[in-house]
Design a protein around this motif. Sequence first.
Motif: not given
Length: 256
Positions: A4-30
Motif C-alpha cells: 500500500e505504501q509503495k502504491k501511494h508513492l508510485d501514484d504520486l511519482s512524476p509521469a513522463p514529460e509532456g503528460n504530467l497530471p495537474a496535481v504535479h503543478d506546484p501552484d495547483v498543489f498549493w
Amino acid sequence: MNDEQKKHLDDLSPAPEGNLPAVHDPDVFWDSLAVAVPDDAQLKAAKVVSATRAHPAHAAFDMLRTRMLQALSDNGWSRVAVAAPTRGCGSSFVTLNLAYAAARLSNTRTVVMDMDLRKPHLADMLNIEAPEDMAAYLSGEIAPEDFLIATRPNLAFGLSTSPADNSAEMFQATMTGDVLDELSDLLSPDLVLFDMPPALEFDDVLAFLPNVDAVLIVAGGGVSSAEDITKVEQILSEVKPILGVMLNNADGPVSY
C-alpha cells in the motif's frame, strides 16, 4: 515498505514529460491544501513577532531570513534543520518566526515540519488541529495533500499532536526520505524548516540529518553553556554544514 505504501508513492511519482497530471503543478498543489489561519491574538500569544511586525524584534528575524535564504540559494539548498542543544532554548520560537518572515516574501514558498516527535507542540502554539500524526505521514500512510495545512498562500505546515518514542528509528527509515522527497517534488518549496528535538538529549537530530542540507543551531541565553554549543557544533558539523548559531533571549544572562 508494504504494498500500500509503495502504491501511494508510485501514484504520486512524476509521469513522463509532456503528460504530467495537474496535481504535479506546484501552484495547483498549493491551492489544494487545507487552510487554517491563526488570528493575530494567537500569533501574539505564540510570540510570532514576524507575522504582524508589531514588535521591533521582527527586524532580527528579517535579517536572519535574508542571510539564510542567500546562503541556501548560493549552495542550491532548501532544507534546514533548526536544532538546540537542550530544551528551553526556543528552537520552535525561532522556527515559527523564520517561517513567517520568509512568508512575507511573496515569491518564496516555505514549509515547516514539526519533527520534535518526542514532544510536538507547533500545533498547540498555532492553535491548529493536526489532521494526522507526523509519524503516520512519514510512514507513507497519508498523502501530503491530506496532511499539510496552509496558513498563508505560500506557507504550509506539517504538524503532529501525539508523541512517538521511536522517532530516531523512523527518521532513519527509507520511507522517511522517500516521503520528504515527494514533498519537495510536489510543492517545490524554496525553504523547508524542520523543528527538531534537543540535539544533546536524543539521537533524533543525528538520525535525521541525512534528510537536510544544513543546520541552524539555536542557543538559549542563560540556558546554553559554551560547552553545550561547542559540543553540538562538533557533533552536527561532522554530518552537515552549520549555517550559524543564533543566540535567543540574549537580553537575559548569557553564557556564550
